[in-house]
Motif scaffolding. Structure first.
Motif, PDB file in Angstrom:
ATOM      1  N   LEU A  68      52.298   3.984  43.637  1.00 10.08           N
ATOM      2  CA  LEU A  68      53.531   4.682  44.036  1.00 10.08           C
ATOM      3  C   LEU A  68      54.741   3.742  44.059  1.00 10.08           C
ATOM      4  CD1 LEU A  68      52.139   6.838  46.994  1.00 10.08           C
ATOM      5  CD2 LEU A  68      52.660   7.606  44.666  1.00 10.08           C
ATOM      6  N   ARG A  69      54.466   2.456  43.898  1.00  7.62           N
ATOM      7  CA  ARG A  69      55.517   1.425  43.943  1.00  7.62           C
ATOM      8  C   ARG A  69      56.327   1.524  45.233  1.00  7.62           C
ATOM      9  NH1 ARG A  69      57.587  -0.207  38.279  1.00  7.62           N
ATOM     10  NH2 ARG A  69      59.090  -1.067  39.704  1.00  7.62           N
ATOM     11  N   PRO A  70      55.656   1.356  46.365  1.00  6.31           N
ATOM     12  CA  PRO A  70      56.324   1.534  47.653  1.00  6.31           C
ATOM     13  C   PRO A  70      57.323   0.432  47.952  1.00  6.31           C
ATOM     14  CG  PRO A  70      54.170   0.582  48.009  1.00  6.31           C
ATOM     15  CD  PRO A  70      54.273   0.899  46.524  1.00  6.31           C
ATOM     16  N   ALA A  71      58.325   0.798  48.712  1.00 10.49           N
ATOM     17  CA  ALA A  71      59.320  -0.167  49.176  1.00 10.49           C
ATOM     18  C   ALA A  71      59.516   0.050  50.667  1.00 10.49           C
ATOM     19  CB  ALA A  71      60.639   0.025  48.439  1.00 10.49           C
ATOM     20  N   GLY A  72      59.789  -1.034  51.358  1.00 15.11           N
ATOM     21  CA  GLY A  72      60.004  -0.905  52.792  1.00 15.11           C
ATOM     22  C   GLY A  72      60.277  -2.240  53.441  1.00 15.11           C
ATOM     23  N   ILE A  73      60.245  -2.191  54.756  1.00 11.77           N
ATOM     24  CA  ILE A  73      60.470  -3.377  55.584  1.00 11.77           C
ATOM     25  C   ILE A  73      59.276  -3.516  56.518  1.00 11.77           C
ATOM     26  CG2 ILE A  73      61.921  -4.437  57.362  1.00 11.77           C
ATOM     27  CD1 ILE A  73      64.240  -2.727  56.322  1.00 11.77           C
ATOM     28  N   LEU A  74      58.821  -4.741  56.678  1.00 15.79           N
ATOM     29  CA  LEU A  74      57.772  -5.020  57.640  1.00 15.79           C
ATOM     30  C   LEU A  74      58.278  -6.095  58.586  1.00 15.79           C
ATOM     31  CD1 LEU A  74      54.079  -4.990  57.351  1.00 15.79           C
ATOM     32  CD2 LEU A  74      55.068  -7.121  58.184  1.00 15.79           C
ATOM     33  N   VAL A  75      58.233  -5.803  59.869  1.00 13.53           N
ATOM     34  CA  VAL A  75      58.613  -6.783  60.878  1.00 13.53           C
ATOM     35  C   VAL A  75      57.330  -7.347  61.457  1.00 13.53           C
ATOM     36  CG1 VAL A  75      59.829  -7.195  63.048  1.00 13.53           C
ATOM     37  CG2 VAL A  75      60.750  -5.548  61.399  1.00 13.53           C
ATOM     38  N   ALA A  76      57.197  -8.658  61.392  1.00  9.18           N
ATOM     39  CA  ALA A  76      56.019  -9.355  61.906  1.00  9.18           C
ATOM     40  C   ALA A  76      56.438 -10.174  63.113  1.00  9.18           C
ATOM     41  CB  ALA A  76      55.425 -10.253  60.830  1.00  9.18           C
ATOM     42  N   SER A  77      55.919  -9.781  64.256  1.00  4.30           N
ATOM     43  CA  SER A  77      56.248 -10.459  65.499  1.00  4.30           C
ATOM     44  C   SER A  77      55.094 -11.357  65.900  1.00  4.30           C
ATOM     45  CB  SER A  77      56.508  -9.412  66.593  1.00  4.30           C
ATOM     46  OG  SER A  77      56.694 -10.039  67.833  1.00  4.30           O
ATOM     47  N   THR A  78      55.385 -12.626  66.077  1.00  6.01           N
ATOM     48  CA  THR A  78      54.357 -13.570  66.509  1.00  6.01           C
ATOM     49  C   THR A  78      54.549 -13.858  67.997  1.00  6.01           C
ATOM     50  OG1 THR A  78      55.768 -15.423  65.875  1.00  6.01           O
ATOM     51  CG2 THR A  78      54.173 -14.646  64.238  1.00  6.01           C
ATOM     52  N   GLU A 100      52.947  -6.328  48.386  1.00  4.60           N
ATOM     53  CA  GLU A 100      53.957  -7.165  49.031  1.00  4.60           C
ATOM     54  C   GLU A 100      55.261  -7.266  48.241  1.00  4.60           C
ATOM     55  OE1 GLU A 100      53.150 -11.394  49.501  1.00  4.60           O
ATOM     56  OE2 GLU A 100      51.706 -11.265  47.860  1.00  4.60           O
ATOM     57  N   GLY A 101      55.214  -7.052  46.933  1.00  5.96           N
ATOM     58  CA  GLY A 101      56.417  -7.166  46.113  1.00  5.96           C
ATOM     59  C   GLY A 101      57.520  -6.198  46.500  1.00  5.96           C
ATOM     60  N   GLY A 102      57.172  -5.042  46.997  1.00  6.18           N
ATOM     61  CA  GLY A 102      58.160  -4.050  47.395  1.00  6.18           C
ATOM     62  C   GLY A 102      58.567  -4.123  48.851  1.00  6.18           C
ATOM     63  N   MET A 103      58.050  -5.121  49.554  1.00 10.57           N
ATOM     64  CA  MET A 103      58.290  -5.214  50.985  1.00 10.57           C
ATOM     65  C   MET A 103      59.205  -6.370  51.345  1.00 10.57           C
ATOM     66  SD  MET A 103      56.600  -2.650  52.143  1.00 10.57           S
ATOM     67  CE  MET A 103      56.803  -2.992  53.879  1.00 10.57           C
ATOM     68  N   LEU A 104      60.178  -6.067  52.189  1.00  9.56           N
ATOM     69  CA  LEU A 104      60.999  -7.098  52.810  1.00  9.56           C
ATOM     70  C   LEU A 104      60.314  -7.425  54.135  1.00  9.56           C
ATOM     71  CD1 LEU A 104      63.635  -8.742  53.122  1.00  9.56           C
ATOM     72  CD2 LEU A 104      64.639  -6.698  54.145  1.00  9.56           C
ATOM     73  N   VAL A 105      59.978  -8.679  54.352  1.00  7.69           N
ATOM     74  CA  VAL A 105      59.279  -9.078  55.577  1.00  7.69           C
ATOM     75  C   VAL A 105      60.235  -9.873  56.446  1.00  7.69           C
ATOM     76  CG1 VAL A 105      57.317 -10.346  56.550  1.00  7.69           C
ATOM     77  CG2 VAL A 105      57.054  -9.080  54.393  1.00  7.69           C
ATOM     78  N   ARG A 106      60.321  -9.451  57.694  1.00 12.38           N
ATOM     79  CA  ARG A 106      61.132 -10.154  58.700  1.00 12.38           C
ATOM     80  C   ARG A 106      60.200 -10.683  59.775  1.00 12.38           C
ATOM     81  NH1 ARG A 106      64.935 -10.978  55.704  1.00 12.38           N
ATOM     82  NH2 ARG A 106      66.669  -9.543  55.520  1.00 12.38           N
ATOM     83  N   ALA A 107      60.293 -11.962  60.066  1.00 15.14           N
ATOM     84  CA  ALA A 107      59.467 -12.567  61.099  1.00 15.14           C
ATOM     85  C   ALA A 107      60.317 -12.779  62.347  1.00 15.14           C
ATOM     86  CB  ALA A 107      58.920 -13.911  60.614  1.00 15.14           C
ATOM     87  N   ILE A 108      59.775 -12.339  63.475  1.00  8.47           N
ATOM     88  CA  ILE A 108      60.459 -12.534  64.759  1.00  8.47           C
ATOM     89  C   ILE A 108      59.457 -13.060  65.770  1.00  8.47           C
ATOM     90  CG2 ILE A 108      62.144 -10.715  64.292  1.00  8.47           C
ATOM     91  CD1 ILE A 108      60.571  -8.927  66.276  1.00  8.47           C
ATOM     92  N   ASP A 109      59.965 -13.538  66.901  1.00 11.64           N
ATOM     93  CA  ASP A 109      59.120 -14.030  67.987  1.00 11.64           C
ATOM     94  C   ASP A 109      59.125 -12.993  69.102  1.00 11.64           C
ATOM     95  OD1 ASP A 109      58.014 -15.414  70.219  1.00 11.64           O
ATOM     96  OD2 ASP A 109      58.594 -17.313  69.303  1.00 11.64           O
ATOM     97  N   ALA A 110      57.952 -12.594  69.559  1.00  9.86           N
ATOM     98  CA  ALA A 110      57.831 -11.551  70.585  1.00  9.86           C
ATOM     99  C   ALA A 110      58.009 -12.081  72.002  1.00  9.86           C
ATOM    100  CB  ALA A 110      56.455 -10.877  70.475  1.00  9.86           C
TER     101      ALA A 110
END
Length: 188
Positions: free
Chosen positions: A70-80, A177-187
């Motif tokens: 489906l060639r998905p696109a989106g944003i993933l927020v990863a909180s460590t 992962e190619g269609g995903m913007l990944v943002r890393a934050i601290d929880a």
């Protein structure tokens, strides 16, 4: 200019690694019917919904290949830095980051997977963010049952694939992962 999209949101937690993930998948109006049809076609007989954590590796590969097509696109927020006793804090941090980010991606509607009584906390957070102008004013936020909305299965699959990647298994995440913007934050 791209027409406004909707974003469908779900999360995944990896308590053993202190990670909380929140994925938002973009779906343009002209894609909704096609995506729903493709996702429903993946259901086994009598299976009410797709849910990553309920599937074995063979089935997960089938799901991720179908989603990748489906060639998905989106944003993933990863909180460590997730403390198991403070999961809601990590969720709030991820939601705040995600809602802000969605303003830059032609998104008008945001649909979160319903969590029952816990949705009240999300509603309160959205009201606070709106009051502080910490999220785009144009965003309309709602909550929906994943049994009624197959498009919520997309972020579940994406967040699940990223969760496995956080544990060192990149087989599934590498396909999307190619269609995903990944943002890393601290929880913390």
């Amino acid at each position: 200019m791209n027409p406004p999209s909707s974003a469908y949101v779900d999360e995944s937690m990896l308590l053993t690694h202190g990670v909380y993930l929140m994925a938002a998948m973009f779906v343009a109006p002209h894609q909704t019917d096609h995506y729903r049809t493709e996702l429903r076609a993946l259901l086994f007989r009598r299976q009410p919904r797709l849910h990553w954590r309920d599937e074995n590796d063979k089935r997960r590969m089938q799901l991720i290949e179908a989603v990748a097509a489906l060639r998905p696109a989106g944003i993933l927020v990863a909180s460590t830095g997730l403390d198991a006793k403070r999961q809601e804090r990590a969720r709030r941090k991820c939601m705040e980051c995600l809602l802000w980010e969605l303003g830059d991606h032609h998104v008008n509607d945001v649909v979160f997977e319903r969590r029952g009584q816990l949705d009240r906390r999300d509603h309160e957070l959205v009201a606070v963010l709106q009051g502080r102008h910490a999220m785009p004013s144009k965003l309309v936020v709602s909550w929906c049952d994943p049994m009624a909305e197959p498009l919520l299965w997309l972020p579940d699959i994406i967040a699940g694939a990223k969760s496995l990647a956080e544990r060192g298994d990149h087989r599934f995440w590498s396909q999307v992962e190619g269609g995903m913007l990944v943002r890393a934050i601290d929880a913390r």
